[in-house]
Write a protein that holds these residues in place. Structure first.
Motif, mmCIF file in Angstrom:
data_model
loop_
_atom_site.group_PDB
_atom_site.id
_atom_site.type_symbol
_atom_site.label_atom_id
_atom_site.label_comp_id
_atom_site.label_asym_id
_atom_site.label_seq_id
_atom_site.Cartn_x
_atom_site.Cartn_y
_atom_site.Cartn_z
ATOM 1 N N LEU A 1 0.854 -1.181 0.000
ATOM 2 C CA LEU A 1 0.000 0.000 0.000
ATOM 3 C C LEU A 1 0.891 1.233 0.000
ATOM 4 C CD1 LEU A 1 -2.824 1.367 0.388
ATOM 5 C CD2 LEU A 1 -2.405 1.187 2.863
ATOM 6 N N ASP A 2 0.753 2.066 -1.038
ATOM 7 C CA ASP A 2 1.524 3.314 -1.108
ATOM 8 C C ASP A 2 0.565 4.475 -0.866
ATOM 9 O OD1 ASP A 2 3.515 5.145 -1.451
ATOM 10 O OD2 ASP A 2 3.573 5.018 -3.643
ATOM 11 N N VAL A 3 0.721 5.120 0.290
ATOM 12 C CA VAL A 3 -0.177 6.188 0.718
ATOM 13 C C VAL A 3 0.400 7.531 0.292
ATOM 14 C CG1 VAL A 3 -1.291 7.271 2.702
ATOM 15 C CG2 VAL A 3 -0.917 4.785 2.676
ATOM 16 N N ALA A 4 -0.469 8.422 -0.184
ATOM 17 C CA ALA A 4 -0.041 9.711 -0.743
ATOM 18 C C ALA A 4 0.967 9.460 -1.858
ATOM 19 C CB ALA A 4 0.535 10.618 0.344
ATOM 20 N N CYS A 5 0.595 8.557 -2.756
ATOM 21 C CA CYS A 5 1.542 8.052 -3.759
ATOM 22 C C CYS A 5 1.828 9.050 -4.869
ATOM 23 C CB CYS A 5 1.016 6.757 -4.369
ATOM 24 S SG CYS A 5 -0.427 6.987 -5.432
ATOM 25 N N GLY A 6 1.010 10.085 -5.004
ATOM 26 C CA GLY A 6 1.263 11.075 -6.038
ATOM 27 C C GLY A 6 1.378 10.461 -7.413
ATOM 28 N N ARG A 7 2.510 10.724 -8.065
ATOM 29 C CA ARG A 7 2.717 10.261 -9.442
ATOM 30 C C ARG A 7 3.232 8.831 -9.511
ATOM 31 N NH1 ARG A 7 5.697 13.808 -7.129
ATOM 32 N NH2 ARG A 7 7.489 13.385 -8.456
ATOM 33 N N GLU B 1 -6.451 9.543 5.998
ATOM 34 C CA GLU B 1 -6.939 9.565 7.367
ATOM 35 C C GLU B 1 -8.147 8.650 7.579
ATOM 36 O OE1 GLU B 1 -7.529 13.661 8.415
ATOM 37 O OE2 GLU B 1 -5.618 14.227 7.514
ATOM 38 N N ALA B 2 -8.696 8.134 6.492
ATOM 39 C CA ALA B 2 -9.847 7.227 6.600
ATOM 40 C C ALA B 2 -9.800 6.243 5.432
ATOM 41 C CB ALA B 2 -11.144 8.018 6.589
ATOM 42 N N LEU B 3 -8.766 5.427 5.402
ATOM 43 C CA LEU B 3 -8.567 4.505 4.279
ATOM 44 C C LEU B 3 -9.697 3.481 4.191
ATOM 45 C CD1 LEU B 3 -4.738 3.763 4.617
ATOM 46 C CD2 LEU B 3 -5.843 5.094 2.805
ATOM 47 N N GLN B 4 -10.155 3.260 2.972
ATOM 48 C CA GLN B 4 -11.188 2.252 2.709
ATOM 49 C C GLN B 4 -10.559 1.147 1.855
ATOM 50 O OE1 GLN B 4 -14.305 2.578 4.094
ATOM 51 N NE2 GLN B 4 -13.486 4.426 5.071
ATOM 52 N N VAL B 5 -9.656 0.400 2.459
ATOM 53 C CA VAL B 5 -8.906 -0.607 1.693
ATOM 54 C C VAL B 5 -8.981 -1.990 2.331
ATOM 55 C CG1 VAL B 5 -7.328 1.101 0.719
ATOM 56 C CG2 VAL B 5 -6.750 -0.008 2.896
ATOM 57 N N GLY B 6 -9.772 -2.149 3.372
ATOM 58 C CA GLY B 6 -9.845 -3.425 4.061
ATOM 59 C C GLY B 6 -8.858 -3.502 5.197
ATOM 60 N N ALA B 7 -9.144 -4.376 6.162
ATOM 61 C CA ALA B 7 -8.291 -4.537 7.340
ATOM 62 C C ALA B 7 -7.304 -5.677 7.140
ATOM 63 C CB ALA B 7 -9.149 -4.808 8.573
ATOM 64 N N PRO C 1 -2.077 13.762 10.916
ATOM 65 C CA PRO C 1 -1.202 12.648 10.555
ATOM 66 C C PRO C 1 -1.366 11.415 11.443
ATOM 67 C CG PRO C 1 0.053 14.472 11.494
ATOM 68 C CD PRO C 1 -1.319 14.986 11.229
ATOM 69 N N GLU C 2 -1.736 11.622 12.708
ATOM 70 C CA GLU C 2 -1.890 10.445 13.576
ATOM 71 C C GLU C 2 -3.108 9.622 13.165
ATOM 72 O OE1 GLU C 2 -0.901 10.192 17.554
ATOM 73 O OE2 GLU C 2 0.265 12.051 17.627
ATOM 74 N N ARG C 3 -4.137 10.278 12.662
ATOM 75 C CA ARG C 3 -5.277 9.535 12.140
ATOM 76 C C ARG C 3 -4.856 8.695 10.936
ATOM 77 N NH1 ARG C 3 -10.092 13.571 11.303
ATOM 78 N NH2 ARG C 3 -9.430 14.830 13.048
ATOM 79 N N ALA C 4 -3.993 9.262 10.116
ATOM 80 C CA ALA C 4 -3.492 8.510 8.959
ATOM 81 C C ALA C 4 -2.686 7.304 9.413
ATOM 82 C CB ALA C 4 -2.648 9.416 8.071
ATOM 83 N N LEU C 5 -1.839 7.473 10.427
ATOM 84 C CA LEU C 5 -1.053 6.349 10.928
ATOM 85 C C LEU C 5 -1.953 5.254 11.485
ATOM 86 C CD1 LEU C 5 1.875 8.241 12.704
ATOM 87 C CD2 LEU C 5 1.956 7.016 10.511
ATOM 88 N N ALA C 6 -2.992 5.646 12.207
ATOM 89 C CA ALA C 6 -3.925 4.651 12.732
ATOM 90 C C ALA C 6 -4.643 3.921 11.602
ATOM 91 C CB ALA C 6 -4.942 5.325 13.657
ATOM 92 N N SER C 7 -4.988 4.657 10.545
ATOM 93 C CA SER C 7 -5.672 4.064 9.402
ATOM 94 C C SER C 7 -4.760 3.078 8.673
ATOM 95 C CB SER C 7 -6.109 5.192 8.459
ATOM 96 O OG SER C 7 -6.989 4.730 7.480
ATOM 97 N N ILE C 8 -3.487 3.460 8.541
ATOM 98 C CA ILE C 8 -2.519 2.560 7.902
ATOM 99 C C ILE C 8 -2.313 1.312 8.747
ATOM 100 C CG2 ILE C 8 -0.084 2.323 7.233
ATOM 101 C CD1 ILE C 8 -0.200 5.357 6.529
ATOM 102 N N HIS C 9 -2.265 1.487 10.070
ATOM 103 C CA HIS C 9 -2.105 0.326 10.951
ATOM 104 C C HIS C 9 -3.223 -0.682 10.734
ATOM 105 C CE1 HIS C 9 -2.280 -2.076 14.640
ATOM 106 N NE2 HIS C 9 -0.987 -1.845 14.751
ATOM 107 N N ARG C 10 -4.445 -0.197 10.581
ATOM 108 C CA ARG C 10 -5.575 -1.104 10.350
ATOM 109 C C ARG C 10 -5.434 -1.850 9.028
ATOM 110 N NH1 ARG C 10 -8.317 3.257 12.739
ATOM 111 N NH2 ARG C 10 -8.815 4.188 10.707
#
Length: 290
Positions: free
Chosen positions: A51-57, A107-113, A131-140
């Protein structure tokens, strides 16, 4: 959000897409060692799901897709569909069928746990509202024991691409202070302790931290880098535009002189020191480790 604010945001995103349409290939080439090091630290290999978050280009998503092979999968997430289209074009050009890109909020990823073996986040976390919400979302989204590699910038003195123009502008006018460490900005995680604390609060153990000098723009003529800085835009460029014309020319001349002092051979390069932080997702979630 008001209609005016929405229009301004859309115009800003359109300018960003055009900027990267012009400079993406160069930046991807210059920063490739960073991408490869991120994938090395994360242990990305065949059959993995990344999973590449904020992947841009598409960095490091596209190189990751080559590493995981046809039996692996890569998903790139970004807020701006325009830059994702650049990533899609690149993936098609490189013949990749194991990669997908979708618009999404970190901050609210919809990619499955617990779907991914690895997550990467290159130069994106520092700009997020929470950013901490994003980290928690990535952890899930990560499997227990999954790796997260974050690239962030060091302090301003070691990141001239983002600080040089500002430092020279201070000779000609008062410049507002940089954003605080709790506000979005390039240097939000310049102090590694803040990022490491945030990771620990959100279900990660910090395994490693290292630094890498990364060029992001180069040119034979220093004036081309001044053009790059102007096209990149931002608060400093806006402040320069408010100066009387003679002072604008003086700022540009001083910037050119500083850039020329950095010349190596026939090229002038501008970049900075990036810090790579490796975390491992603990079985306990953020609410359980706080």
């Amino acid at each position: 959000m008001s209609d005016t604010s929405r229009e301004q945001q859309e115009a800003s995103r359109a300018r960003m897409v055009e900027f990267w349409r012009e400079y993406d290939a160069m930046e991807a080439r210059l920063s490739r060692p960073l991408t490869e090091r991120m994938l090395d630290l994360a242990g990305v290999s065949r059959r993995m799901h990344v999973l590449d978050v904020a992947c841009g280009r598409g960095e490091p998503a596209v190189p990751a897709a080559h590493r995981v092979g046809p039996e692996g999968r890569v998903l790139g997430i970004d807020l701006v569909d325009g830059v994702l289209e650049l990533a899609r074009q690149r993936a098609r050009q490189e013949g990749l069928e194991n990669i997908a890109f979708q618009v999404g909020d970190a901050e609210a990823l919809q990619v499955g746990a617990r779907m991914f073996d690895v997550a990467t986040l290159r130069w994106g976390l520092m700009y997020m509202r929470a950013p901490e919400r994003a980290l928690a979302s990535i952890h899930r989204a990560l499997k227990p024991g999954g790796a997260l590699v974050i690239a962030s910038w060091a302090e301003p003195a070691r990141v001239p691409w983002a600080s040089l123009a500002r430092r020279i502008l201070e000779r000609y006018r008062e410049v507002p202070p940089l954003p605080r460490a709790d506000e979005p900005g390039v240097f939000r995680h310049a102090d590694p302790a803040g990022l490491e604390t945030a990771l620990a609060r959100n279900g990660f153990s910090v395994e490693a931290s290292e630094e890498l000098e990364v060029p992001i723009v180069e040119a034979h003529d220093a004036s081309d880098i001044v053009t790059w800085i102007r096209q990149l835009g931002g608060p400093v460029v806006e402040l320069v535009g408010e100066l009387p014309e003679p002072q604008q020319r003086a700022w540009e001349a001083a910037l050119l002189a500083e850039l020329e002092s950095r010349r190596t051979g026939d090229k002038v390069t501008l970049g900075g020191v990036t810090r790579l932080t490796l975390g491992t997702a603990l079985a306990a979630g953020p609410s359980e480790v706080r």
